[in-house]
Design a protein around this motif. Structure first.
Motif, mmCIF file in Angstrom:
data_model
loop_
_atom_site.group_PDB
_atom_site.id
_atom_site.type_symbol
_atom_site.label_atom_id
_atom_site.label_comp_id
_atom_site.label_asym_id
_atom_site.label_seq_id
_atom_site.Cartn_x
_atom_site.Cartn_y
_atom_site.Cartn_z
ATOM 1 N N LYS A 57 0.842 -1.192 0.000
ATOM 2 C CA LYS A 57 0.000 0.000 0.000
ATOM 3 C C LYS A 57 0.878 1.243 0.000
ATOM 4 O O LYS A 57 1.821 1.357 0.789
ATOM 5 C CB LYS A 57 -0.906 0.012 1.238
ATOM 6 N N ARG A 58 0.562 2.192 -0.875
ATOM 7 C CA ARG A 58 1.277 3.461 -0.900
ATOM 8 C C ARG A 58 0.884 4.294 0.310
ATOM 9 O O ARG A 58 -0.302 4.434 0.623
ATOM 10 C CB ARG A 58 0.962 4.239 -2.169
ATOM 11 N N ILE A 59 1.897 4.865 0.961
ATOM 12 C CA ILE A 59 1.672 5.712 2.126
ATOM 13 C C ILE A 59 2.244 7.098 1.822
ATOM 14 O O ILE A 59 3.452 7.243 1.615
ATOM 15 C CB ILE A 59 2.380 5.145 3.378
ATOM 16 N N PRO A 60 1.394 8.147 1.759
ATOM 17 C CA PRO A 60 1.889 9.504 1.474
ATOM 18 C C PRO A 60 2.859 9.980 2.554
ATOM 19 O O PRO A 60 2.697 9.678 3.742
ATOM 20 C CB PRO A 60 0.612 10.349 1.474
ATOM 21 N N VAL A 61 3.879 10.741 2.134
ATOM 22 C CA VAL A 61 4.820 11.351 3.072
ATOM 23 C C VAL A 61 4.945 12.835 2.727
ATOM 24 O O VAL A 61 4.418 13.290 1.712
ATOM 25 C CB VAL A 61 6.212 10.673 3.009
ATOM 26 N N ASP A 62 5.626 13.573 3.560
ATOM 27 C CA ASP A 62 5.771 15.014 3.351
ATOM 28 C C ASP A 62 6.400 15.319 1.996
ATOM 29 O O ASP A 62 7.268 14.585 1.515
ATOM 30 C CB ASP A 62 6.653 15.622 4.454
ATOM 31 N N GLY A 63 5.951 16.389 1.385
ATOM 32 C CA GLY A 63 6.510 16.801 0.114
ATOM 33 C C GLY A 63 5.810 16.208 -1.081
ATOM 34 O O GLY A 63 6.275 16.356 -2.219
ATOM 35 N N GLY A 64 4.712 15.499 -0.847
ATOM 36 C CA GLY A 64 3.963 14.917 -1.949
ATOM 37 C C GLY A 64 4.506 13.596 -2.445
ATOM 38 O O GLY A 64 4.032 13.045 -3.437
ATOM 39 N N ASP A 65 5.524 13.070 -1.776
ATOM 40 C CA ASP A 65 6.114 11.788 -2.167
ATOM 41 C C ASP A 65 5.356 10.663 -1.461
ATOM 42 O O ASP A 65 4.336 10.883 -0.813
ATOM 43 C CB ASP A 65 7.593 11.765 -1.791
ATOM 44 N N TYR A 66 5.858 9.453 -1.569
ATOM 45 C CA TYR A 66 5.218 8.323 -0.899
ATOM 46 C C TYR A 66 6.239 7.244 -0.579
ATOM 47 O O TYR A 66 7.314 7.164 -1.182
ATOM 48 C CB TYR A 66 4.105 7.725 -1.769
ATOM 49 N N THR A 67 5.911 6.436 0.402
ATOM 50 C CA THR A 67 6.645 5.208 0.674
ATOM 51 C C THR A 67 5.657 4.073 0.494
ATOM 52 O O THR A 67 4.491 4.302 0.142
ATOM 53 C CB THR A 67 7.265 5.222 2.082
ATOM 54 N N ILE A 68 6.088 2.835 0.702
ATOM 55 C CA ILE A 68 5.190 1.701 0.482
ATOM 56 C C ILE A 68 5.287 0.725 1.644
ATOM 57 O O ILE A 68 6.383 0.250 1.993
ATOM 58 C CB ILE A 68 5.507 0.967 -0.839
ATOM 59 N N ASP A 69 4.158 0.445 2.250
ATOM 60 C CA ASP A 69 4.028 -0.586 3.278
ATOM 61 C C ASP A 69 3.840 -1.903 2.551
ATOM 62 O O ASP A 69 3.005 -1.991 1.639
ATOM 63 C CB ASP A 69 2.809 -0.246 4.153
ATOM 64 N N HIS A 70 4.608 -2.944 2.912
ATOM 65 C CA HIS A 70 4.517 -4.183 2.133
ATOM 66 C C HIS A 70 4.882 -5.426 2.944
ATOM 67 O O HIS A 70 5.533 -5.332 3.995
ATOM 68 C CB HIS A 70 5.430 -4.112 0.896
ATOM 69 N N THR A 71 4.460 -6.553 2.459
ATOM 70 C CA THR A 71 4.805 -7.839 3.055
ATOM 71 C C THR A 71 6.321 -7.978 3.102
ATOM 72 O O THR A 71 7.009 -7.655 2.138
ATOM 73 C CB THR A 71 4.206 -8.991 2.222
ATOM 74 N N ALA A 72 6.840 -8.478 4.225
ATOM 75 C CA ALA A 72 8.291 -8.512 4.420
ATOM 76 C C ALA A 72 8.922 -9.891 4.317
ATOM 77 O O ALA A 72 10.131 -10.015 4.448
ATOM 78 C CB ALA A 72 8.636 -7.913 5.787
ATOM 79 N N SER A 73 8.149 -10.930 4.087
ATOM 80 C CA SER A 73 8.704 -12.274 4.007
ATOM 81 C C SER A 73 9.204 -12.625 2.613
ATOM 82 O O SER A 73 8.716 -12.101 1.610
ATOM 83 C CB SER A 73 7.640 -13.315 4.416
ATOM 84 N N VAL A 74 10.174 -13.521 2.568
ATOM 85 C CA VAL A 74 10.630 -14.115 1.313
ATOM 86 C C VAL A 74 9.825 -15.392 1.113
ATOM 87 O O VAL A 74 9.779 -16.254 2.001
ATOM 88 C CB VAL A 74 12.132 -14.457 1.375
ATOM 89 N N TYR A 75 9.180 -15.529 -0.043
ATOM 90 C CA TYR A 75 8.378 -16.715 -0.337
ATOM 91 C C TYR A 75 9.261 -17.808 -0.922
ATOM 92 O O TYR A 75 10.080 -17.546 -1.806
ATOM 93 C CB TYR A 75 7.272 -16.381 -1.340
ATOM 94 N N LEU A 76 9.082 -19.021 -0.448
ATOM 95 C CA LEU A 76 9.830 -20.170 -0.949
ATOM 96 C C LEU A 76 8.885 -21.062 -1.757
ATOM 97 O O LEU A 76 7.861 -21.510 -1.247
ATOM 98 C CB LEU A 76 10.438 -20.969 0.211
ATOM 99 N N MET A 77 9.258 -21.285 -3.011
ATOM 100 C CA MET A 77 8.450 -22.101 -3.920
ATOM 101 C C MET A 77 9.280 -23.300 -4.384
ATOM 102 O O MET A 77 10.501 -23.182 -4.592
ATOM 103 C CB MET A 77 8.035 -21.274 -5.139
ATOM 104 N N ASP A 78 8.649 -24.454 -4.546
ATOM 105 C CA ASP A 78 9.400 -25.605 -5.019
ATOM 106 C C ASP A 78 9.566 -25.550 -6.537
ATOM 107 O O ASP A 78 9.119 -24.609 -7.190
ATOM 108 C CB ASP A 78 8.755 -26.919 -4.563
ATOM 109 N N LYS A 79 10.229 -26.555 -7.104
ATOM 110 C CA LYS A 79 10.546 -26.540 -8.535
ATOM 111 C C LYS A 79 9.315 -26.572 -9.426
ATOM 112 O O LYS A 79 9.380 -26.238 -10.611
ATOM 113 C CB LYS A 79 11.461 -27.723 -8.884
ATOM 114 N N ASP A 80 8.170 -26.968 -8.866
ATOM 115 C CA ASP A 80 6.918 -27.011 -9.627
ATOM 116 C C ASP A 80 6.070 -25.761 -9.417
ATOM 117 O O ASP A 80 4.939 -25.687 -9.899
ATOM 118 C CB ASP A 80 6.118 -28.258 -9.246
ATOM 119 N N GLY A 81 6.611 -24.786 -8.666
ATOM 120 C CA GLY A 81 5.887 -23.539 -8.432
ATOM 121 C C GLY A 81 4.912 -23.593 -7.282
ATOM 122 O O GLY A 81 4.046 -22.722 -7.173
ATOM 123 N N ASN A 82 5.053 -24.585 -6.394
ATOM 124 C CA ASN A 82 4.171 -24.703 -5.237
ATOM 125 C C ASN A 82 4.787 -24.021 -4.020
ATOM 126 O O ASN A 82 5.993 -24.159 -3.766
ATOM 127 C CB ASN A 82 3.909 -26.173 -4.906
#
Length: 207
Positions: free
Chosen positions: A157-182
Motif C-alpha cells: 500500500k502506498r503511504i503519502p509522506v511530506d513533500g507529496g512523495d510516498y513510501t510503500i508498506d509491504h509484506t516482508a517475508s521471502v516466499y519459498l516455492m518448489d521446482k513445480d511452483g508450489n
C-alpha cells in the motif's frame, strides 16, 4: 543509481549492521503470515500462493512463471526506495547465497518491485547490482504488479509522506516455492540466520 536511492541504500546497509545485532520492529512493512488473514497457504483447506505472471528483468527481457520452473525459487517483494527492510533482506539473502556456495545455482532468487511508478528494468538492475548477482530484479506495469501480488497474496500500500512523495508498506517475508511452483514456506524478516539457511538447504534438497 539515482542520488536519493544511493542515500537510501547506504543508509539501509548501515542499518543492516545494526540489525544483525538484533532485529527490532519492522519499518514500513508487514510480516507475511501464511494461513492468516490477508495471506494464504497451499494444501487442503487453503487457497494457493503463486500463479501466472509476466514481469520484466533488468535486461529488458520479459519472463513468466514458467521461466522459474525446474528449480525452487526464493522470491521477495519490495521497492528500491525502501529505507530498511528491502536492503536488509537482500543483504541477508546475499550472505545466505554465499554460504550455500555452488548449491545456490540450484535456486532462483528474485526481487519483485511493487513500485510500478518509479521502478523500471534499469532501476531494478542498478539496485540489485549492489547485492549478489544471483538475485534478479523484476519490474512490471501496474496491471502486471497487481496480477503477481494477487497471485502471491502480497500486501502492499502506498503511504503519502511530506513533500507529496510516498513510501510503500509491504509484506516482508521471502516466499519459498518448489521446482513445480508450489508454495512451501517463507523466510521471515528477522528470522535467525541459521534457520533461514537450513530452510534453503531443505528447499534445495526437495528439488
Amino acid at each position: 543509481m539515482r542520488p536519493r536511492q544511493i542515500g537510501l541504500l547506504a543508509g539501509g546497509l548501515f542499518a543492516v549492521a545494526i540489525t544483525l545485532v538484533g532485529f527490532t520492529a519492522l519499518v514500513n512493512s508487514r510480516q507475511a503470515a501464511p494461513g492468516r488473514s490477508g495471506t494464504a497457504q497451499s494444501g487442503t483447506g487453503g487457497a494457493s500462493i503463486g500463479g501466472p505472471f509476466t514481469l520484466t528483468r533488468g535486461d529488458g527481457k520479459q519472463v513468466t512463471q514458467t521461466d522459474f520452473l525446474g528449480k525452487p525459487t526464493a522470491i521477495f517483494f519490495g521497492f528500491t526506495f525502501c529505507p530498511e527492510v528491502c536492503p536488509t533482506t537482500l543483504y541477508e539473502l546475499s550472505g545466505l547465497i554465499k554460504e550455500l556456495g555452488p548449491e545456490a545455482e540450484k535456486v532462483n532468487f528474485a526481487f519483485v518491485s511493487v513500485d510500478w511508478g518509479r521502478d523500471g528494468p534499469k532501476e531494478l538492475a542498478s539496485y540489485t547490482s549492489a547485492f549478489d548477482s544471483h538475485i534478479q530484479g523484476l519490474s512490471g506495469t501496474e496491471a502486471e504488479i497487481e496480477t503477481v501480488t494477487r497471485a502471491y497474496r502480497v500486501y502492499y500500500k502506498r503511504i503519502p509522506v511530506d513533500g507529496g512523495d510516498y513510501t510503500i508498506d509491504h509484506t516482508a517475508s521471502v516466499y519459498l516455492m518448489d521446482k513445480d511452483g508450489n508454495f512451501v514456506g517463507t523466510l521471515a524478516y528477522g528470522e535467525a540466520r541459521n534457520t533461514m539457511l537450513e530452510k534453503l538447504k531443505r528447499l534445495i534438497g526437495g528439488a
